[in-house]
Design a protein around this motif. Sequence first.
Motif, mmCIF file in Angstrom:
data_model
loop_
_atom_site.group_PDB
_atom_site.id
_atom_site.type_symbol
_atom_site.label_atom_id
_atom_site.label_comp_id
_atom_site.label_asym_id
_atom_site.label_seq_id
_atom_site.Cartn_x
_atom_site.Cartn_y
_atom_site.Cartn_z
ATOM 1 N N ALA A 1 -5.499 -2.659 6.735
ATOM 2 C CA ALA A 1 -5.934 -1.532 7.566
ATOM 3 C C ALA A 1 -7.036 -0.771 6.839
ATOM 4 C CB ALA A 1 -4.751 -0.610 7.857
ATOM 5 N N GLU A 2 -8.131 -0.512 7.527
ATOM 6 C CA GLU A 2 -9.271 0.193 6.940
ATOM 7 C C GLU A 2 -9.604 -0.364 5.552
ATOM 8 O OE1 GLU A 2 -9.513 4.616 7.846
ATOM 9 O OE2 GLU A 2 -7.341 4.278 8.003
ATOM 10 N N PRO A 3 -9.979 -1.617 5.487
ATOM 11 C CA PRO A 3 -10.182 -2.251 4.170
ATOM 12 C C PRO A 3 -11.290 -1.634 3.341
ATOM 13 C CG PRO A 3 -11.026 -3.638 5.927
ATOM 14 C CD PRO A 3 -10.267 -2.540 6.587
ATOM 15 N N GLU A 4 -12.235 -0.918 3.965
ATOM 16 C CA GLU A 4 -13.324 -0.298 3.213
ATOM 17 C C GLU A 4 -12.913 1.031 2.598
ATOM 18 O OE1 GLU A 4 -15.937 -2.067 2.694
ATOM 19 O OE2 GLU A 4 -15.272 -3.636 4.084
ATOM 20 N N ARG A 5 -11.697 1.479 2.886
ATOM 21 C CA ARG A 5 -11.218 2.753 2.337
ATOM 22 C C ARG A 5 -10.429 2.500 1.063
ATOM 23 N NH1 ARG A 5 -6.562 5.965 3.428
ATOM 24 N NH2 ARG A 5 -5.947 4.483 5.043
ATOM 25 N N PHE A 6 -10.744 3.228 0.000
ATOM 26 C CA PHE A 6 -10.020 3.150 -1.270
ATOM 27 C C PHE A 6 -8.834 4.092 -1.189
ATOM 28 C CE2 PHE A 6 -9.720 4.432 -5.889
ATOM 29 C CZ PHE A 6 -9.287 3.204 -6.348
ATOM 30 N N ASP A 7 -7.624 3.527 -1.186
ATOM 31 C CA ASP A 7 -6.413 4.308 -0.929
ATOM 32 C C ASP A 7 -5.314 3.886 -1.891
ATOM 33 O OD1 ASP A 7 -4.226 5.660 0.053
ATOM 34 O OD2 ASP A 7 -4.133 4.576 1.965
ATOM 35 N N ILE A 8 -5.049 4.715 -2.903
ATOM 36 C CA ILE A 8 -4.067 4.329 -3.923
ATOM 37 C C ILE A 8 -2.633 4.447 -3.425
ATOM 38 C CG2 ILE A 8 -5.639 4.985 -5.786
ATOM 39 C CD1 ILE A 8 -3.770 7.406 -6.312
ATOM 40 N N THR A 9 -2.425 4.950 -2.211
ATOM 41 C CA THR A 9 -1.073 4.987 -1.634
ATOM 42 C C THR A 9 -0.821 3.774 -0.744
ATOM 43 O OG1 THR A 9 -1.666 6.253 0.355
ATOM 44 C CG2 THR A 9 -1.165 7.507 -1.640
ATOM 45 N N ARG A 10 -1.767 2.862 -0.663
ATOM 46 C CA ARG A 10 -1.646 1.688 0.208
ATOM 47 C C ARG A 10 -0.405 0.879 -0.156
ATOM 48 N NH1 ARG A 10 -5.571 -0.804 3.294
ATOM 49 N NH2 ARG A 10 -7.201 0.446 2.267
ATOM 50 N N THR A 11 0.339 0.460 0.855
ATOM 51 C CA THR A 11 1.530 -0.366 0.631
ATOM 52 C C THR A 11 1.295 -1.766 1.200
ATOM 53 O OG1 THR A 11 2.514 0.425 2.708
ATOM 54 C CG2 THR A 11 3.073 1.627 0.691
ATOM 55 N N GLY A 12 2.157 -2.701 0.812
ATOM 56 C CA GLY A 12 2.009 -4.073 1.296
ATOM 57 C C GLY A 12 0.670 -4.678 0.929
ATOM 58 N N ASN A 13 0.209 -4.399 -0.282
ATOM 59 C CA ASN A 13 -1.138 -4.759 -0.726
ATOM 60 C C ASN A 13 -1.148 -6.188 -1.268
ATOM 61 O OD1 ASN A 13 -3.784 -4.664 -1.590
ATOM 62 N ND2 ASN A 13 -3.583 -2.659 -2.549
ATOM 63 N N ARG A 14 -1.164 -7.152 -0.374
ATOM 64 C CA ARG A 14 -1.062 -8.563 -0.773
ATOM 65 C C ARG A 14 -2.457 -9.173 -0.940
ATOM 66 N NH1 ARG A 14 3.308 -11.775 2.657
ATOM 67 N NH2 ARG A 14 2.923 -13.193 0.909
ATOM 68 N N HIS A 15 -3.183 -8.656 -1.932
ATOM 69 C CA HIS A 15 -4.515 -9.180 -2.228
ATOM 70 C C HIS A 15 -4.401 -10.551 -2.884
ATOM 71 C CE1 HIS A 15 -3.746 -8.293 -6.436
ATOM 72 N NE2 HIS A 15 -3.345 -7.072 -6.080
ATOM 73 N N LEU A 16 -5.534 -11.218 -3.027
ATOM 74 C CA LEU A 16 -5.565 -12.563 -3.601
ATOM 75 C C LEU A 16 -6.361 -12.609 -4.905
ATOM 76 C CD1 LEU A 16 -6.303 -14.572 -0.319
ATOM 77 C CD2 LEU A 16 -4.106 -14.388 -1.494
ATOM 78 N N VAL A 17 -6.477 -11.468 -5.582
ATOM 79 C CA VAL A 17 -7.351 -11.414 -6.752
ATOM 80 C C VAL A 17 -6.889 -12.369 -7.856
ATOM 81 C CG1 VAL A 17 -6.175 -9.513 -7.931
ATOM 82 C CG2 VAL A 17 -8.633 -9.834 -8.241
ATOM 83 N N PHE A 18 -5.601 -12.669 -7.925
ATOM 84 C CA PHE A 18 -5.112 -13.605 -8.939
ATOM 85 C C PHE A 18 -5.091 -15.043 -8.436
ATOM 86 C CE2 PHE A 18 -2.995 -9.594 -10.278
ATOM 87 C CZ PHE A 18 -3.615 -9.479 -11.513
ATOM 88 N N GLY A 19 -5.656 -15.268 -7.266
ATOM 89 C CA GLY A 19 -5.658 -16.605 -6.706
ATOM 90 C C GLY A 19 -4.406 -16.885 -5.900
ATOM 91 N N TYR A 20 -4.238 -18.144 -5.583
ATOM 92 C CA TYR A 20 -3.126 -18.573 -4.730
ATOM 93 C C TYR A 20 -2.966 -20.070 -4.940
ATOM 94 C CZ TYR A 20 -0.322 -19.013 -0.431
ATOM 95 O OH TYR A 20 0.683 -19.251 0.488
ATOM 96 N N GLY A 21 -1.739 -20.540 -4.885
ATOM 97 C CA GLY A 21 -1.531 -21.969 -5.041
ATOM 98 C C GLY A 21 -1.476 -22.392 -6.502
ATOM 99 N N PRO A 22 -1.770 -23.666 -6.794
ATOM 100 C CA PRO A 22 -1.592 -24.212 -8.158
ATOM 101 C C PRO A 22 -2.385 -23.485 -9.233
ATOM 102 C CG PRO A 22 -1.939 -25.984 -6.567
ATOM 103 C CD PRO A 22 -2.205 -24.706 -5.840
ATOM 104 N N HIS A 23 -3.551 -22.913 -8.888
ATOM 105 C CA HIS A 23 -4.383 -22.253 -9.893
ATOM 106 C C HIS A 23 -4.186 -20.739 -9.909
ATOM 107 C CE1 HIS A 23 -6.840 -25.518 -11.609
ATOM 108 N NE2 HIS A 23 -6.680 -26.102 -10.429
#
Length: 401
Positions: A326-348
């Motif tokens: 929701a509102e991905p361009e907004r920086f919100d440190i109270t955001r919940t359910g923050n399932r980002h992919l910064v660490f990757g996904y899968g085998p790597h």
Amino acid sequence: MSSEAEFPETFPFAVGPLGEPPVELSELRAKCPVSRVTLPSGDEAWVVTGYDEVSSALSEQRLSRAALREPGAVRMVKGPDFGDNPYSLFNLEGADHARLRRMIAQAFSPRRAEVLRPRVQEIADELVDRLLQLPQPVDVYAEFCALLPIWVVCEIVGAPVEDREQIKEWTETLMSVGSNERRLEAREAFGGYVRGLVAARRAEPQDDLLSILVQARDEDDRLSEAELTWLGAELLLAGHDTTVNTLGRGIFQLLRHRDQWELLTARPQELTDSATEEVFRYAPPSDAGLIRVALEDFDLAGTAIRKGEGVIPLMHAAARDERHFAEPERFDITRTGNRHLVFGYGPHHCPAAGVARMEVQVALGTLARRVPQLALAVAPEEVAWRGGHITLRPETVPVIL
């Protein structure tokens, strides 16, 4: 659906204003989340910018890092590159990749991160003590962000902390997309350095990860000498560089969004964890991505990928997908359910994710508690950003305390 264009965009894109992701990413994601681009080498590849599409690409077994070593494979830059090293954890697949990951899993697990947390807190407090003694304004990037992660990883792996400046210099060169000659020289120098550490651990084992890996090589024969050397080098490099840049970008964004910084300083115990996840989502360490090569023809999100073509999943672009945030361009440190992919996904998926999370939590929590008055010493627009690297960071983040 195909995104084939007569004149593909040139990738990587220029960093956006204020360290934001390149504007082209949102445009490509809206038009087609799998889009053709031209790389600095002159080769063409597909960049993947949507959350679902990035997840699919990262877990797709028909996309291979190991295939980068095949003759004529797609290259980010001309000449020798990361993809040439057959012993690199980044470039291995299947059983060999799983074998090396198992060897380092315990040293970087979430459980191990909690064991390390008190020591990381000591280091963070020592660095803040130093900050408070320096003339103002202070470059919080150089005096805090760039020091904490490399100090920690040196202690985990088993490199002398006093060598951190040399390790940082090699890392800067290796993570650049500049001169191949300089990068090859740095790679060989770094490899020689790690071989020296290995010899020292053989002669006198210590309570560190490198000593464990030497034992695995010498007594259990679970990895080759070359694998041992390059695993040690990559642990030192990747074990700090991405966290350094996440901290640099994250602290800048917190201070730029003053309401969010004040919220964190008012409720550090409650909000440090969610602030950490929002920093990873909103200000990840890189706007680039690692190329994978298609082993056969297949379909990715309606786009026909042909055997031998390069595909670059962009985890940071997925973090701005309005279909998942929701509102991905907004920086919100109270955001919940923050399932980002910064660490990757899968085998790597990044094996050091647990330690990286803990380090950023400690860093942000310590600054919020001890220097709540922290503020940028310049207008946000005056902060310069360093390009020409796989990772992205500010040149400096001048602050007043």
